[in-house]
Design a protein around this motif. Sequence first.
Motif, PDB file in Angstrom:
ATOM      1  N   MET A   1       3.941 -25.019 -41.691  1.00  0.00           N
ATOM      2  CA  MET A   1       3.722 -24.506 -40.366  1.00  0.00           C
ATOM      3  C   MET A   1       5.029 -24.494 -39.584  1.00  0.00           C
ATOM      4  O   MET A   1       5.274 -23.568 -38.820  1.00  0.00           O
ATOM      5  N   ILE A   2       5.836 -25.504 -39.788  1.00  0.00           N
ATOM      6  CA  ILE A   2       7.122 -25.559 -39.103  1.00  0.00           C
ATOM      7  C   ILE A   2       8.028 -24.436 -39.597  1.00  0.00           C
ATOM      8  O   ILE A   2       8.687 -23.771 -38.794  1.00  0.00           O
ATOM      9  N   ALA A   3       8.026 -24.206 -40.908  1.00  0.00           N
ATOM     10  CA  ALA A   3       8.869 -23.153 -41.466  1.00  0.00           C
ATOM     11  C   ALA A   3       8.434 -21.780 -40.963  1.00  0.00           C
ATOM     12  O   ALA A   3       9.275 -20.943 -40.607  1.00  0.00           O
ATOM     13  N   LEU A   4       7.137 -21.532 -40.907  1.00  0.00           N
ATOM     14  CA  LEU A   4       6.636 -20.257 -40.396  1.00  0.00           C
ATOM     15  C   LEU A   4       7.013 -20.086 -38.927  1.00  0.00           C
ATOM     16  O   LEU A   4       7.394 -18.991 -38.498  1.00  0.00           O
ATOM     17  N   GLY A   5       6.933 -21.147 -38.156  1.00  0.00           N
ATOM     18  CA  GLY A   5       7.322 -21.089 -36.746  1.00  0.00           C
ATOM     19  C   GLY A   5       8.789 -20.755 -36.574  1.00  0.00           C
ATOM     20  O   GLY A   5       9.157 -19.954 -35.711  1.00  0.00           O
ATOM     21  N   ILE A   6       9.637 -21.341 -37.409  1.00  0.00           N
ATOM     22  CA  ILE A   6      11.074 -21.059 -37.320  1.00  0.00           C
ATOM     23  C   ILE A   6      11.358 -19.610 -37.712  1.00  0.00           C
ATOM     24  O   ILE A   6      12.172 -18.934 -37.070  1.00  0.00           O
ATOM     25  N   LEU A  27       3.826 -22.731 -33.009  1.00  0.00           N
ATOM     26  CA  LEU A  27       3.672 -23.218 -34.384  1.00  0.00           C
ATOM     27  C   LEU A  27       4.623 -24.366 -34.689  1.00  0.00           C
ATOM     28  O   LEU A  27       4.252 -25.312 -35.388  1.00  0.00           O
ATOM     29  N   VAL A  28       5.832 -24.308 -34.185  1.00  0.00           N
ATOM     30  CA  VAL A  28       6.781 -25.400 -34.414  1.00  0.00           C
ATOM     31  C   VAL A  28       6.285 -26.680 -33.751  1.00  0.00           C
ATOM     32  O   VAL A  28       6.334 -27.759 -34.351  1.00  0.00           O
ATOM     33  N   ILE A  29       5.770 -26.570 -32.547  1.00  0.00           N
ATOM     34  CA  ILE A  29       5.284 -27.760 -31.833  1.00  0.00           C
ATOM     35  C   ILE A  29       4.066 -28.353 -32.541  1.00  0.00           C
ATOM     36  O   ILE A  29       3.995 -29.569 -32.759  1.00  0.00           O
ATOM     37  N   ILE A  30       3.110 -27.501 -32.921  1.00  0.00           N
ATOM     38  CA  ILE A  30       1.920 -28.003 -33.617  1.00  0.00           C
ATOM     39  C   ILE A  30       2.298 -28.621 -34.962  1.00  0.00           C
ATOM     40  O   ILE A  30       1.785 -29.675 -35.345  1.00  0.00           O
ATOM     41  N   GLY A  31       3.196 -27.971 -35.693  1.00  0.00           N
ATOM     42  CA  GLY A  31       3.637 -28.519 -36.974  1.00  0.00           C
ATOM     43  C   GLY A  31       4.319 -29.858 -36.824  1.00  0.00           C
ATOM     44  O   GLY A  31       4.116 -30.764 -37.630  1.00  0.00           O
ATOM     45  N   ALA A  32       5.134 -30.001 -35.780  1.00  0.00           N
ATOM     46  CA  ALA A  32       5.820 -31.273 -35.552  1.00  0.00           C
ATOM     47  C   ALA A  32       4.819 -32.375 -35.203  1.00  0.00           C
ATOM     48  O   ALA A  32       4.950 -33.512 -35.669  1.00  0.00           O
ATOM     49  N   GLY A  38       0.783 -37.407 -39.384  1.00  0.00           N
ATOM     50  CA  GLY A  38       0.637 -37.688 -40.809  1.00  0.00           C
ATOM     51  C   GLY A  38       1.551 -38.793 -41.275  1.00  0.00           C
ATOM     52  O   GLY A  38       1.179 -39.621 -42.113  1.00  0.00           O
ATOM     53  N   SER A  39       2.751 -38.851 -40.725  1.00  0.00           N
ATOM     54  CA  SER A  39       3.683 -39.896 -41.144  1.00  0.00           C
ATOM     55  C   SER A  39       3.294 -41.266 -40.586  1.00  0.00           C
ATOM     56  O   SER A  39       3.675 -42.289 -41.139  1.00  0.00           O
ATOM     57  N   MET A  40       2.518 -41.276 -39.507  1.00  0.00           N
ATOM     58  CA  MET A  40       2.055 -42.537 -38.931  1.00  0.00           C
ATOM     59  C   MET A  40       0.805 -43.060 -39.622  1.00  0.00           C
ATOM     60  O   MET A  40       0.329 -44.145 -39.313  1.00  0.00           O
ATOM     61  N   ARG A  47      -6.964 -34.587 -44.012  1.00  0.00           N
ATOM     62  CA  ARG A  47      -6.008 -34.995 -45.041  1.00  0.00           C
ATOM     63  C   ARG A  47      -5.310 -36.271 -44.587  1.00  0.00           C
ATOM     64  O   ARG A  47      -4.997 -36.441 -43.425  1.00  0.00           O
ATOM     65  N   ARG A  48      -5.049 -37.124 -45.536  1.00  0.00           N
ATOM     66  CA  ARG A  48      -4.366 -38.385 -45.207  1.00  0.00           C
ATOM     67  C   ARG A  48      -2.886 -38.147 -44.923  1.00  0.00           C
ATOM     68  O   ARG A  48      -2.297 -38.817 -44.089  1.00  0.00           O
ATOM     69  N   HIS A  49      -2.286 -37.192 -45.609  1.00  0.00           N
ATOM     70  CA  HIS A  49      -0.880 -36.856 -45.402  1.00  0.00           C
ATOM     71  C   HIS A  49      -0.774 -35.371 -45.114  1.00  0.00           C
ATOM     72  O   HIS A  49      -1.508 -34.573 -45.681  1.00  0.00           O
ATOM     73  N   TYR A  50       0.141 -34.998 -44.261  1.00  0.00           N
ATOM     74  CA  TYR A  50       0.352 -33.590 -43.922  1.00  0.00           C
ATOM     75  C   TYR A  50       1.799 -33.242 -44.211  1.00  0.00           C
ATOM     76  O   TYR A  50       2.721 -33.820 -43.658  1.00  0.00           O
ATOM     77  N   TRP A  51       2.005 -32.330 -45.151  1.00  0.00           N
ATOM     78  CA  TRP A  51       3.353 -31.834 -45.444  1.00  0.00           C
ATOM     79  C   TRP A  51       3.260 -30.455 -46.013  1.00  0.00           C
ATOM     80  O   TRP A  51       2.252 -29.993 -46.443  1.00  0.00           O
TER      81      TRP A  51
END
Length: 51
Positions: A1-6, A27-32, A38-40, A47-51
Motif C-alpha cells: 500500500m505504501i509503494a502504491l501510494g508513492i 494510501l501512504v498514511i494508511i499504509g504507514a 502490525g509491528s507493534m 492478520r497478525r502481521h502486515y507487510w
Amino acid sequence: MIALGIILLIVGFVTGLSILWTIGIILVIIGAVFWILGSMGHAVAGRRHYW
C-alpha cells in the motif's frame, strides 16, 4: 500500500493531476499506520502481521 501510494504521488506530481496526489497521500498514511500497528503486534485486518 505504501509503494502504491508513492507511485501515485509521483504520477500525480508529473502529470499535475491533484486527485492522484491526494489518493497517494491517503494510501501512504494508511499504509504507514497499518505497518506501525502490525509491528507493534496488533492484528490488522485479520492478520497478525502486515507487510
